[in-house]
Design an enzyme around this catalytic site. Structure first.
Site, short mmCIF file in Angstrom:
data_model
loop_
_atom_site.label_atom_id
_atom_site.label_comp_id
_atom_site.label_asym_id
_atom_site.label_seq_id
_atom_site.Cartn_x
_atom_site.Cartn_y
_atom_site.Cartn_z
N SER A 145 0.84 -1.20 0.00
CA SER A 145 0.00 0.00 0.00
C SER A 145 0.86 1.24 0.00
O SER A 145 1.97 1.25 0.57
CB SER A 145 -0.90 0.01 1.24
OG SER A 145 -1.56 1.25 1.38
N TYR A 158 -2.90 -0.61 9.82
CA TYR A 158 -2.92 -1.16 8.46
C TYR A 158 -1.58 -0.93 7.77
O TYR A 158 -0.98 -1.85 7.20
CB TYR A 158 -4.06 -0.51 7.67
CG TYR A 158 -4.12 -0.92 6.21
CD1 TYR A 158 -4.79 -2.07 5.82
CD2 TYR A 158 -3.53 -0.13 5.23
CE1 TYR A 158 -4.85 -2.44 4.48
CE2 TYR A 158 -3.59 -0.49 3.89
CZ TYR A 158 -4.25 -1.64 3.52
OH TYR A 158 -4.31 -2.01 2.19
#
Length: 253
Positions: A145, A158
């Protein structure tokens, strides 16, 4: 174009980025086995879309957070490979995962455990279980990400576990090097899919904010990612290894 007969396994391949990867591979002549969690109708529709391209795609149910189900999955996967006329496969794309949005001081143990179980532990052990079936000279792509580089409040847990996946990627590349297996991490920026409840796609204000902080002036779409991953898996990129490749249109530069 790829050599005929190559096969990919794409986790989370029935929707979003995974769906685009499967379609992009099909356009390059590559068949896929892809996993889905619960959306049977969506998975079947995906398989039909690949058939319309002239390739084959086999949907298989898998919850990537349930490690104790991996042995049974590998057995079914072996049977699916046989149905495609193969004993081993060429490409593994670890795409399936969940999002999380909560401040560090409010994140619960259950939330952190879920992110770890699905986004890291599942990738670790599914890859481990599949290695005997992955061809020497094969390729692995782990989906990371942009949030491992760009700090957005509420994305700490995350982002941290995606960062752990990037470190794992480099270790996998090193340890699998003797088998000539390349391992890379692809880190998308903000993409307009149903991930995170479709927040980038469906929230006009957030979409504009993303566009404003991106050099190319818009939020990403799945077609920005799937073809890139298909290209990365190809022989054209056989010397790319142990890399984190951000595909974000130039976010926050």
């Amino acid at each position: 174009m790829e050599q005929p007969g190559r096969i990919a396994l794409v986790t989370g391949g029935s929707r979003g980025l995974g769906r685009n990867v499967v379609l992009s591979l099909a356009r390059r002549g590559i068949d896929s086995i892809f996993t889905y969690n619960s959306a049977v109708a969506q998975a079947d529709a995906m398989a039909r879309a690949v058939e319309e391209i002239g390739r084959r795609a086999i949907p298989m149910q898998l919850d990537v957070g349930q490690v104790d189900a991996f042995d049974a999955f590998v057995s079914r996967f072996t049977e699916a490979l046989a149905g495609l006329g193969a004993a081993r496969f060429d490409y593994l794309v670890n795409n399936a995962g969940i999002s999380h949005h909560n401040a560090l001081e409010k994140t619960t143990e259950a939330e952190l455990d879920a992110i770890y179980r699905i986004n890291f532990k599942g990738v670790f052990f599914l890859t481990q279980k599949l290695l005997p079936l992955l061809k020497d000279g094969g390729r692995i792509v782990n989906l990371s990400s942009g949030l491992t580089r760009i700090v957005v409040p509420g994305s700490g847990p995350y982002g941290a576990l995606k960062a752990a996946l990037e470190v794992l990627t480099r270790y996998q590349a090193k340890e699998l090097g003797p088998r000539r297996i390349t391992v890379n991490a692809v880190a998308p920026g903000a993409i307009q899919t149903d991930f995170s409840g479709g927040m980038v796609r469906d929230n006009p204000e957030l979409n504009r904010q993303v566009a404003d902080m991106t050099a190319l002036g818009r939020a990403g779409v799945p077609d920005d990612i799937g073809p890139m991953i298909a290209s990365l898996l190809s022989d054209d990129n056989r010397w790319v290894n142990a890399q984190r490749i951000e595909v974000s249109g130039g976010m926050a530069i």
